[in-house]
Design an enzyme around this catalytic site. Structure first.
Site, PDB file in Angstrom:
ATOM      1  N   ARG A  22      79.860  37.260  27.004  1.00  0.00           N
ATOM      2  CA  ARG A  22      80.708  38.430  27.214  1.00  0.00           C
ATOM      3  C   ARG A  22      80.049  39.324  28.252  1.00  0.00           C
ATOM      4  O   ARG A  22      78.851  39.575  28.169  1.00  0.00           O
ATOM      5  CB  ARG A  22      80.858  39.191  25.883  1.00  0.00           C
ATOM      6  CG  ARG A  22      82.279  39.290  25.423  1.00  0.00           C
ATOM      7  CD  ARG A  22      82.366  39.909  24.072  1.00  0.00           C
ATOM      8  NE  ARG A  22      82.310  41.364  24.100  1.00  0.00           N
ATOM      9  CZ  ARG A  22      82.641  42.129  23.065  1.00  0.00           C
ATOM     10  NH1 ARG A  22      83.046  41.574  21.944  1.00  0.00           N
ATOM     11  NH2 ARG A  22      82.560  43.436  23.143  1.00  0.00           N
ATOM     12  N   ARG A  70      75.636  50.418  24.915  1.00  0.00           N
ATOM     13  CA  ARG A  70      76.594  50.381  23.798  1.00  0.00           C
ATOM     14  C   ARG A  70      75.938  50.860  22.502  1.00  0.00           C
ATOM     15  O   ARG A  70      76.566  51.523  21.683  1.00  0.00           O
ATOM     16  CB  ARG A  70      77.151  48.956  23.628  1.00  0.00           C
ATOM     17  CG  ARG A  70      78.115  48.605  24.754  1.00  0.00           C
ATOM     18  CD  ARG A  70      78.398  47.130  24.793  1.00  0.00           C
ATOM     19  NE  ARG A  70      79.198  46.681  23.663  1.00  0.00           N
ATOM     20  CZ  ARG A  70      79.217  45.431  23.226  1.00  0.00           C
ATOM     21  NH1 ARG A  70      78.461  44.507  23.792  1.00  0.00           N
ATOM     22  NH2 ARG A  70      79.960  45.113  22.211  1.00  0.00           N
TER      23      ARG A  70
HETATM   24  P1  AMP Z   1      84.440  45.855  20.872  1.00  0.00           P
HETATM   25  O1  AMP Z   1      84.989  44.494  21.085  1.00  0.00           O
HETATM   26  O2  AMP Z   1      84.970  46.539  19.644  1.00  0.00           O
HETATM   27  O3  AMP Z   1      82.922  45.882  20.960  1.00  0.00           O
HETATM   28  O4  AMP Z   1      84.970  46.767  22.101  1.00  0.00           O
HETATM   29  C1  AMP Z   1      84.660  46.445  23.439  1.00  0.00           C
HETATM   30  C2  AMP Z   1      84.819  47.686  24.313  1.00  0.00           C
HETATM   31  O5  AMP Z   1      86.169  48.151  24.280  1.00  0.00           O
HETATM   32  C3  AMP Z   1      83.982  48.896  23.898  1.00  0.00           C
HETATM   33  O6  AMP Z   1      82.652  48.830  24.358  1.00  0.00           O
HETATM   34  C4  AMP Z   1      84.781  50.032  24.556  1.00  0.00           C
HETATM   35  O7  AMP Z   1      84.561  50.080  25.946  1.00  0.00           O
HETATM   36  C5  AMP Z   1      86.224  49.590  24.343  1.00  0.00           C
HETATM   37  N1  AMP Z   1      86.763  50.086  23.044  1.00  0.00           N
HETATM   38  C6  AMP Z   1      87.087  49.322  21.953  1.00  0.00           C
HETATM   39  N2  AMP Z   1      87.514  50.110  20.939  1.00  0.00           N
HETATM   40  C7  AMP Z   1      87.457  51.380  21.381  1.00  0.00           C
HETATM   41  C8  AMP Z   1      87.752  52.642  20.782  1.00  0.00           C
HETATM   42  N3  AMP Z   1      88.170  52.745  19.506  1.00  0.00           N
HETATM   43  N4  AMP Z   1      87.561  53.761  21.544  1.00  0.00           N
HETATM   44  C9  AMP Z   1      87.144  53.683  22.817  1.00  0.00           C
HETATM   45  N5  AMP Z   1      86.836  52.531  23.438  1.00  0.00           N
HETATM   46  C10 AMP Z   1      86.985  51.367  22.744  1.00  0.00           C
END
Ligand code: AMP
Length: 216
Positions: A155, A166
């Site tokens: 990823r 992150r």
């Molecule tokens: P994840 O797969 O949940 O780790 O999300 C990947 C990326 O999507 C995150 O690092 C953020 O850039 C964006 N993202 C996902 N969910 C949110 C959220 N609830 N609020 C803001 N950005 C989000």
């Protein structure tokens, strides 16, 4: 009893993997904001174009945009009998919006806890399917997706510098949600460092117990 659930936890804690299991068990949609955004990026939609650079840096999209996206998804028929949110809420403002949307209906909140050290280890071997976007651990010789047969690739946002960012974003913006929810009887914590089957068992037990405390 209807299950409306939030899965909290740092990146790499195993939220997506556990959510797939819970989704099958309770027959509710697994709503992952990260997966929705990755699809939008792959398809080159206006949302995807807006999200791409922010996601690549490990930052967060703005609260209004992501809240509107989730509320629109929760209005679909399949979410009326329950849902599992993964990756939302990620800020106090998002959690407050969700509380307003739920207007008193019960939420089960599970924190999947994992140390920073374990997060870094897990993300170093995480892959994602290039076709369907499903997250996978690197399974070695033939890295193809079990669901669609697509090729597995690392990823973009699992690169070391982005992971550090992150984690910092998680610490400053998302971890405060634990205090926000901790006082609720339907909040529980599961140790994400255990073997997958043990996490799964603890998770199912915690959800069943929390459901007995939901009044609706
Ligand atoms: P994840 O797969 O949940 O780790 O999300 C990947 C990326 O999507 C995150 O690092 C953020 O850039 C964006 N993202 C996902 N969910 C949110 C959220 N609830 N609020 C803001 N950005 C989000």
């Amino acid at each position: 009893m209807q299950l409306n659930m939030i899965l909290l936890g740092p990146p790499g804690a195993g939220k997506g993997t556990q959510a797939s299991h819970l989704q099958r068990l309770w027959r509710i949609p697994h709503i992952s904001t990260g997966a929705m955004l990755r699809t939008a990026v792959r398809e080159g939609t206006p949302l995807g174009k807006q999200a791409e650079a922010i996601m690549a840096s490990g930052g967060l999209l703005n609260d209004e945009l992501i809240t509107a996206l989730v509320e629109e998804r929760l209005r679909h028929d399949d979410a009326h009998a329950g849902f599992l949110l993964d990756g939302f809420p990620r800020t106090i403002a998002q959690a407050e919006s969700l509380d307003r949307y739920m207007s008193g209906r019960a939420l089960v909140i599970v924190e999947l806890a994992l140390s920073d050290e374990n997060v870094v280890k897990r993300l170093a071997s995480r892959m994602v399917c290039h076709n369907c976007g499903t997250n996978r651990q690197d399974e070695g010789v033939y890295p193809t997706c079990h669901d669609c047969g697509g090729p597995l690739v690392p990823r973009e946002d699992d690169k070391e510098q982005v992971v550090r960012n992150r984690l910092e974003v998680y610490r400053t913006q998302t971890a405060p949600l634990i205090d926000y929810y901790q006082g609720r009887p339907t909040f529980c914590r599961v140790d994400g460092a255990q073997l997958f089957d043990n996490v799964r068992e603890d998770m199912v037990r915690a959800v069943k117990k929390a459901l007995t405390l939901c009044s609706d």
